[in-house]
Enzyme design. Structure first.
Site, PDB file in Angstrom:
ATOM      1  N   LYS A   6      -2.088  -2.198  -7.614  1.00  0.00           N
ATOM      2  CA  LYS A   6      -2.087  -2.279  -9.081  1.00  0.00           C
ATOM      3  C   LYS A   6      -2.709  -3.596  -9.537  1.00  0.00           C
ATOM      4  O   LYS A   6      -3.478  -3.636 -10.500  1.00  0.00           O
ATOM      5  CB  LYS A   6      -0.656  -2.143  -9.620  1.00  0.00           C
ATOM      6  CG  LYS A   6      -0.096  -0.742  -9.413  1.00  0.00           C
ATOM      7  CD  LYS A   6       1.365  -0.599  -9.807  1.00  0.00           C
ATOM      8  CE  LYS A   6       1.840   0.801  -9.436  1.00  0.00           C
ATOM      9  NZ  LYS A   6       3.184   1.112  -9.934  1.00  0.00           N
ATOM     10  N   GLN A  50       8.641  -2.299 -10.907  1.00  0.00           N
ATOM     11  CA  GLN A  50       8.364  -1.420  -9.765  1.00  0.00           C
ATOM     12  C   GLN A  50       9.677  -0.903  -9.170  1.00  0.00           C
ATOM     13  O   GLN A  50      10.586  -1.679  -8.877  1.00  0.00           O
ATOM     14  CB  GLN A  50       7.550  -2.186  -8.714  1.00  0.00           C
ATOM     15  CG  GLN A  50       7.067  -1.346  -7.542  1.00  0.00           C
ATOM     16  CD  GLN A  50       5.910  -0.409  -7.885  1.00  0.00           C
ATOM     17  OE1 GLN A  50       5.324  -0.475  -8.961  1.00  0.00           O
ATOM     18  NE2 GLN A  50       5.590   0.470  -6.970  1.00  0.00           N
ATOM     19  N   ASP A  73       4.777   2.539 -17.992  1.00  0.00           N
ATOM     20  CA  ASP A  73       5.196   3.625 -17.099  1.00  0.00           C
ATOM     21  C   ASP A  73       5.631   4.860 -17.891  1.00  0.00           C
ATOM     22  O   ASP A  73       5.773   5.938 -17.330  1.00  0.00           O
ATOM     23  CB  ASP A  73       6.416   3.190 -16.269  1.00  0.00           C
ATOM     24  CG  ASP A  73       6.044   2.575 -14.932  1.00  0.00           C
ATOM     25  OD1 ASP A  73       5.045   3.016 -14.348  1.00  0.00           O
ATOM     26  OD2 ASP A  73       6.787   1.674 -14.483  1.00  0.00           O
TER      27      ASP A  73
END
Ligand code: L34
Length: 239
Positions: A6, A50, A73
């Site tokens: 990422k 995460q 997200d």
């Protein structure tokens, strides 16, 4: 490694990323305090925690603490609710990446039998919703589903998101089906593989996504798109 991918993608598109690799003993309060700081910083447009988090941390509470406008997200209840209603700013990256693949290969969803294996909040549930928005006929299967192989064999589009290495075998796939593998698993030799037995299935289907090199990179591409959208949203820039 996912986080690293990422960061590399951010660099490639010209985003500045900050990583906070906190020790495993970090308390809930400390993590919430960090999220709060990032929420209020004007030069931060996107926040991604995460997952999975260590067991002593409450991931639901952490996600709930993220400013929905920075929730790249799309895990926050506000964004999940908007997706349900079909009127949203962000889509969760993995299901969005799957839809983008279907679009770019011009695979129609309308009227198709779509079967999703797995009902997680991150993949299975939103995946079903996005296929439904495209007028697919959607079935979501899980560990209590009866006659799983039979249900899967009905699928024109089969999405595997169970987290079990090579779970989908040839007898679960209809001839000519489109098979999407969301799995990131390890086989008996510790080698990266998906939820689909690729070798067994590849000659039976019309399309299949590999692992690695399939849904994973698409997930990251969608994260970049969400981050750009978040930046525009926060700065009143319309597309
Ligand atoms: N908050 N946590 C949050 N958001 C997410 O969207 C994720 N996920 C999952 C884990 N936790 C998360 C990811 O990003 C899984 N995931 C993810 C991201 C990237 C890749 C795989 C999973 C990826 O880059 N896969 C590449 C390389 C894999 C390799 O070489 O090991 C691939 O080609 O599939």
């Amino acid at each position: 490694m996912y986080v690293n991918n990422k960061k590399k993608a951010c660099e490639a598109v010209g985003f500045i990323s900050e990583e906070y690799a906190l020790p495993a003993e970090t308390t809930q309060e400390e993590l919430l305090a960090l999220v709060d700081t990032l929420n209020t910083r004007e030069n931060i447009n996107g926040i991604l925690v995460q997952l999975p988090l260590p067991g002593h941390l409450d991931d639901k509470a952490v996600i709930a603490a993220i400013n929905p406008q920075k929730d790249v997200d799309a895990f926050h209840a506000v964004n999940v609710g908007k997706i349900m209603l079909g009127d949203y700013e962000f889509l969760p990256c993995t299901p969005a990446g799957v839809m983008e693949m279907l679009r770019s290969y011009q695979i129609p969803v309308e009227g198709k039998e779509c079967v999703v294996i797995g009902r997680s909040n991150i993949v299975g549930k939103p995946m079903g919703m996005l296929l439904l928005h495209e007028n697919g006929t959607v079935t979501i299967c899980h560990s209590r589903t009866k006659n799983l192989a039979e249900v899967c064999r009905r699928a024109d589009i089969l999405v595997a998101a169970v987290g079990i290495p090579k779970f989908v075998k040839a007898d679960m796939v209809k001839e000519g089906a489109v098979v999407i593998d969301v799995g990131m698993d390890r086989d008996e030799n510790g080698k990266l593989c998906g939820d689909v037995d690729f070798e067994a299935v590849k000659d039976k289907c019309s399309f299949i996504t590999p692992v690695p090199g399939g849904v994973g990179p698409m997930t990251i591409a969608m994260l970049m798109q969400n981050t750009l959208r978040a930046c525009k949203l926060q700065n009143g820039i319309n597309d």
